[in-house]
Design a protein around this motif. Sequence first.
Motif, PDB file in Angstrom:
ATOM      1  N   ILE A   1       0.832  -1.305  -0.027  1.00 43.29           N
ATOM      2  CA  ILE A   1       0.177   0.034  -0.012  1.00 43.29           C
ATOM      3  C   ILE A   1       0.880   1.386  -0.035  1.00 43.29           C
ATOM      4  N   GLN A   2       2.161   1.086   0.378  1.00 45.56           N
ATOM      5  CA  GLN A   2       3.302   2.035   0.308  1.00 45.56           C
ATOM      6  C   GLN A   2       4.430   1.876  -0.279  1.00 45.56           C
ATOM      7  N   SER A   3       5.062   2.497  -1.029  1.00 47.83           N
ATOM      8  CA  SER A   3       6.238   2.420  -1.552  1.00 47.83           C
ATOM      9  C   SER A   3       7.265   3.781  -1.704  1.00 47.83           C
ATOM     10  N   GLN A   4       8.047   3.964  -1.093  1.00 48.96           N
ATOM     11  CA  GLN A   4       8.732   5.364  -1.312  1.00 48.96           C
ATOM     12  C   GLN A   4      10.214   5.233  -1.545  1.00 48.96           C
ATOM     13  N   PHE A   5      10.667   5.872  -2.465  1.00 46.15           N
ATOM     14  CA  PHE A   5      12.130   6.070  -2.608  1.00 46.15           C
ATOM     15  C   PHE A   5      12.869   6.845  -1.544  1.00 46.15           C
ATOM     16  N   ILE A   6      13.897   6.312  -0.994  1.00 43.96           N
ATOM     17  CA  ILE A   6      14.467   6.914   0.209  1.00 43.96           C
ATOM     18  C   ILE A   6      15.756   7.790  -0.163  1.00 43.96           C
TER      19      ILE A   6
ATOM     20  N   GLY B   1       6.663   3.666 -12.271  1.00 44.72           N
ATOM     21  CA  GLY B   1       7.767   4.763 -12.426  1.00 44.72           C
ATOM     22  C   GLY B   1       8.591   4.492 -11.035  1.00 44.72           C
ATOM     23  N   LEU B   2       8.736   3.690 -10.384  1.00 43.64           N
ATOM     24  CA  LEU B   2       9.294   3.742  -8.980  1.00 43.64           C
ATOM     25  C   LEU B   2      10.668   3.544  -9.423  1.00 43.64           C
ATOM     26  N   ALA B   3      11.109   2.387 -10.012  1.00 50.63           N
ATOM     27  CA  ALA B   3      12.491   2.253 -10.639  1.00 50.63           C
ATOM     28  C   ALA B   3      12.474   2.549 -12.106  1.00 50.63           C
ATOM     29  N   LYS B   4      13.459   3.453 -12.275  1.00 50.23           N
ATOM     30  CA  LYS B   4      13.529   3.952 -13.804  1.00 50.23           C
ATOM     31  C   LYS B   4      14.074   2.996 -14.529  1.00 50.23           C
TER      32      LYS B   4
END
Length: 204
Positions: free
Chosen positions: A4-9, A48-51
Amino acid sequence: MEIIQSQFIISNEDYRKCPDHDKPEYAFIGRSNVGKSSLINMLTNRKGLAKISENPGKTMLINHFLINDQWYLVDLPGYGFARRSKKLRARLKKIIQSYVLNRKELTMLFILIDSRHKPIKSDLEFIQWAGEVGIPIALIFTKSDKPRQHELNLNIEQYKRELLKTWEVLPEIFVTSVLKNQGREELLDYIEQVNKELGTAERQ
């Protein structure tokens, strides 16, 4: 598991600058152009999380993504890209090995393998190295929609035969296709299972 949540750190090339936390880390690595970014985007259900790049070898850093505020997904640089300079290959090797050998938060290393090919030397060598240094690993065969079914099965069986020459017990194996959304549920359920086992062990 439902994400439910994925965040680039953060991105960096020094394992000592990785996030300071007490959560499990699941790192993903493979040869260049194995479909790692696409798989990460499928798992997190974020396009688009990982380019993604048409040019192999785009990932040059250690990338941390926080998932459900419970665990980290780590995108590592690829290995085995011959077109890179000798100096750059040496630098990337150092980034990968220093993270894998020294990152105490590393819970599992997922090694991605292109299912279209018969066993490739660089894949076998990396799997062997990870096993020799005692890192928990699992194998993910990607792009399973590309070869014919009998060819897919043959390639996977050949990898198994090669590994059994030196491995007593094979690592966990997953077969995935981003196009067909295959393997997503199995992978996430496996991570959830490992997380629960870690929680149980910590309480004992």
